[in-house]
Design an enzyme around this catalytic site. Structure first.
Site, mmCIF file in Angstrom:
data_model
loop_
_atom_site.group_PDB
_atom_site.id
_atom_site.type_symbol
_atom_site.label_atom_id
_atom_site.label_comp_id
_atom_site.label_asym_id
_atom_site.label_seq_id
_atom_site.Cartn_x
_atom_site.Cartn_y
_atom_site.Cartn_z
ATOM 1 N N SER A 1 1.035 -1.250 -0.115
ATOM 2 C CA SER A 1 0.013 0.137 -0.037
ATOM 3 C C SER A 1 0.968 1.198 -0.027
ATOM 4 C CB SER A 1 -1.018 -0.129 1.179
ATOM 5 O OG SER A 1 -2.042 0.996 0.902
ATOM 6 N N GLU B 1 -1.444 -3.097 -7.983
ATOM 7 C CA GLU B 1 -2.904 -3.126 -7.504
ATOM 8 C C GLU B 1 -3.058 -1.769 -6.773
ATOM 9 O OE1 GLU B 1 -3.314 -3.378 -3.737
ATOM 10 O OE2 GLU B 1 -1.346 -2.850 -3.302
ATOM 11 N N HIS C 1 -4.374 -5.523 -1.384
ATOM 12 C CA HIS C 1 -5.378 -5.626 -0.374
ATOM 13 C C HIS C 1 -6.389 -6.470 0.051
ATOM 14 C CE1 HIS C 1 -3.633 -1.565 -0.924
ATOM 15 N NE2 HIS C 1 -4.217 -1.145 0.383
#
Length: 314
Positions: free
Chosen positions: A118, A215, A280
């Site tokens: 992230s 992602e 995630h």
């Protein structure tokens, strides 16, 4: 710039000392405690950096001040007794403190394991460019996925202790968006962070020979379009050999996300795999960054995989 394999750190052994840091958002104490217990069950010795549970005095989306977050990471990295540095969570904040780190000192401290995803993508890029070290895009200590999903836990554990056993990645959900087979050096992470870093000091200008893994979370399809378009316009994807896509949690209907990925990535002339199984989502695989790998996207509907040519850790 042509990507070359990065220096891989040593695998962990039982009894290894691992530091937990919070470079980005605030960390819930109860989740941190549960994550530490899980690490101890793996026979690791977790050490919590001094400011992990801090909160910024004015900006409540940050885990303490930029200076304290940077100091925690640098001190942990430069501690010779620490074999790995694990991030507690993502959120936002890594971009604010990345230039406060003494990268010369961290490079001199030598290779060790670094894990996160992230917002931590900003640090993965910095480690690659400024230290030449391979890192792990993987689950974080105080997150729900790490605490509640056994496959996620087991894949990280295997990567840390038995990396040769998990060289081939790909859940059953993986499919060929653009068929083909390619080889390259893995890099990437959260795609919005890659776009945010464009033009920043020491940022990669291009990644020829790179095998991109991307992602994201909470980005509407039009925003994913904007992010990918910015990367394309900036030349940041020139010369890449393939794209492995992970999860797109809370990014709208997946059919729309798929259409954007096909539209923006399909013209690159390289294989593209969707839903490989990292990011995630639940059952999130740990992906080594900075290693040579092969992306397989069979046209006949066969299994799509990303296979590291070497173990993530030595």
């Amino acid at each position: 710039m042509t990507l070359t394999p990065l220096t891989r750190p040593a695998r962990l052994r039982p009894g290894a000392r691992v530091a937990v840091v919070a470079p980005s958002g605030p960390v819930p104490a109860e989740r941190l405690g549960a994550g530490l217990d899980l690490l101890r069950s793996w026979e690791l010795e977790p050490v919590v950096a001094p400011h992990v549970l801090d909160a910024h005095p004015e900006l409540d989306y940050l885990a303490g001040t930029d200076e304290d977050r940077a100091r925690d990471l640098q001190d942990a990295w430069c501690d010779p007794s620490v074999a790995a540095v694990l991030c507690a969570r993502g959120g936002y904040g890594a971009h604010r403190m990345v230039d406060l780190l003494d990268w010369s000192a961290m490079r001199a401290a030598g290779p060790k394991v670094f894990v996160g995803y992230s917002d931590i993508t900003a640090l993965h890029e910095a480690f690659a460019v400024r230290t030449g070290l391979s890192t792990l895009h993987g689950p974080m200590v105080a997150t729900d996925t790490f605490l509640k999903d056994l496959p996620t836990q087991e894949h990280l554990r295997a990567t840390l202790f038995e990396p040769e056993s998990v060289r081939t990645l790909g859940l059953d959900s993986a499919a060929a968006l653009v068929p083909g087979r390619s080889r390259g050096v893995t890099y990437g992470g959260c795609v919005s962070l890659l776009a945010t870093g464009l033009g920043a000091p020491h940022a990669r200008r291009a990644a020829g020979g790179g095998l991109l893994v991307i992602e994201d979370v909470g980005e509407d399809p039009y925003r994913i379009d904007r992010i990918l378009t910015q990367l394309l316009r900036a030349g940041a994807l020139d010369g890449i050999t393939g794209v492995a896509c992970g999860s797109w949690v809370d990014c709208g209907p997946y059919e729309q996300v798929r259409a954007v990925l096909a539209d923006r990535l399909g013209g690159l002339g390289v294989p593209v795999v969707e839903e490989l199984g990292f990011g995630h989502s639940r059952s999130a695989l740990t992906v080594p960054l900075g290693v040579p790998a092969v992306l397989d996207a069979p046209a006949d509907g066969g299994r799509c995989t990303l296979t590291a040519e070497v173990p993530a850790l030595v």
